[in-house]
Design an enzyme around this catalytic site. Structure first.
Site, PDB file in Angstrom:
ATOM      1  N   GLY A   1       7.135  -2.083  -2.427  1.00 39.72           N
ATOM      2  CA  GLY A   1       6.549  -0.746  -2.494  1.00 39.72           C
ATOM      3  C   GLY A   1       7.306   0.129  -3.473  1.00 39.72           C
TER       4      GLY A   1
ATOM      5  N   PRO B   1       0.846  -1.194   0.000  1.00 39.02           N
ATOM      6  CG  PRO B   1       0.098  -0.979   2.198  1.00 39.02           C
ATOM      7  CD  PRO B   1       0.810  -1.921   1.277  1.00 39.02           C
TER       8      PRO B   1
ATOM      9  CG  ASN C   1       7.224  -3.879   3.051  1.00 37.37           C
ATOM     10  OD1 ASN C   1       6.932  -2.958   3.799  1.00 37.37           O
ATOM     11  ND2 ASN C   1       7.467  -3.688   1.779  1.00 37.37           N
TER      12      ASN C   1
ATOM     13  CE  LYS D   1       3.006  -2.376   4.566  1.00 36.80           C
ATOM     14  NZ  LYS D   1       3.371  -1.005   4.925  1.00 36.80           N
TER      15      LYS D   1
ATOM     16  CB  CYS E   1       1.085   5.204   8.499  1.00 38.06           C
ATOM     17  SG  CYS E   1       1.381   6.787   7.680  1.00 38.06           S
TER      18      CYS E   1
END
Ligand code: FMN
Length: 320
Positions: A224, A16, A200, A139, A100
């Site tokens: 990403g 994302p 990731n 996540k 985030c």
């Protein structure tokens, strides 16, 4: 690789990315063999207030499946309501953002700031899992800062409260996107939980994809920034990990064709005025490494229409 009953094909998902991994880009990456994708993060409060922006972010086209809607927030009940509401957009998975770092998000206690309160992470996962009958995933980052590397603890709590898989980005909130990425913590999470783990951080090509798999033992990986201006990376990763083939980079014709498809998709979904403004940053990613890239970027940043894109593409052909 399975998330609940959902089978993911291939070897890598598109991560994302708010502001860049929109519907057009997700479709493009899926067409190149991404096995899964996740929406840009959507505010659970925005959903509660029926914001138009939140609704747009949750739209998923048929070519994108399997696809998750990712939500962020701090209140278990608001998150559960948001997850329930999002089901009308037919996501395959609900993903909870606990990674985030942006002050606008983490400053309000959401995103990566949730990792400071593992018990709250658990309550959110439980509330969302109880609210929907599709898989719920989380996540996370390695931790909030270097003194609080608690991904293993948060992953275990998420698993105990109903998470069907966990994605780990091997950086702290404090690091934002700065090096180094910590693959040890991804490996530790993989060893600590029974549910699938998606690794990731810093995968940009076939070789780095293989390294992340081998070093950490993860079940799947997510790409990403390495996909920006480079959506064929999924084709390269799949060819290498399934058959050991290192594919050549696409030639100029294919690159320009992909750029054109990408921007046409953005304009289709957002209209020419908004779409072409957004197209500028996407286009800049494709120009990396081109001869005269700085000059071409200037042209890209003045684009207003699809005709301007055609002119830019002609300029690229003549300057390369
Ligand atoms: C521009 C940008 C926007 C991002 N937006 C989100 C987001 O909405 N939700 C999320 O969980 N992570 C978001 N991330 C983090 C990525 O999903 C990913 O974890 C991070 O970029 C590390 O992976 P990479 O090294 O492959 O880029 C964003 C990253 C970037 C660069």
């Amino acid at each position: 690789m399975k998330i609940g009953n959902l089978t993911l094909e291939g070897f890598a998902a598109l991560a994302p990315m708010a502001g860049v991994a929109d519907r057009a880009f997700r479709e493009l990456c899926m067409s190149f063999g991404a096995g899964y994708c996740v929406s840009e993060m959507v505010s659970s409060k925005g959903i509660a207030y029926h914001s138009k922006k939140s609704a747009e972010l949750m739209e998923i086209s048929p070519m994108e499946h399997p696809c998750a809607v990712q939500i962020f927030g701090t209140e278990p009940e608001t998150m559960a309501d948001a997850a329930r509401f999002s089901l009308q957009y037919r996501p395959d998975v609900i993903d909870i953002n606990m990674g985030c770092p942006a002050p606008k998000i983490a400053g309000g206690g959401s995103g990566a700031a949730l990792m400071k309160d593992p018990a709250l992470c658990g309550r959110i996962v439980k509330a969302v899992s109880d609210a929907v009958d599709i898989p719920v995933t989380v996540k996370i980052r390695s931790g909030f800062d270097g003194e609080h590397i608690n991904a293993v603890e948060v992953a275990r709590i998420a698993e105990d409260n109903g998470a069907a898989a966990i994605t780990v980005h091997g950086r702290t909130r404090e690091q934002f996107y700065a090096p180094p990425v910590n693959y040890d913590i991804i490996r530790d999470v993989k060893r600590a939980v029974q549910i699938p783990v998606i690794g990731n951080g810093d995968v940009a090509d076939a070789l780095s994809a293989k390294h992340l798999y081998e070093y950490t033992g993860v079940d799947y990986i997510m790409i990403g920034r390495g996909a920006l201006g480079n959506p064929w990376v999924f084709r390269e990763v799949n060819a290498y990990l399934s058959e050991g083939r290192l594919l050549p980079k696409p030639d100029l014709d294919e690159k320009l064709d992909v750029l054109s498809r990408h921007i046409t998709g953005v304009v289709e979904y957002k209209g020419e005025r908004v779409g072409m403004r957004e197209a500028r940053k996407h286009t800049a990613y494709y120009l990396k490494g081109f001869k005269n890239a700085a000059k071409l970027r200037n042209l890209a940043f003045s684009m207003e229409t699809l005709d301007d894109l055609k002119r830019l593409i002609d300029a690229i052909r003549t300057s390369t």
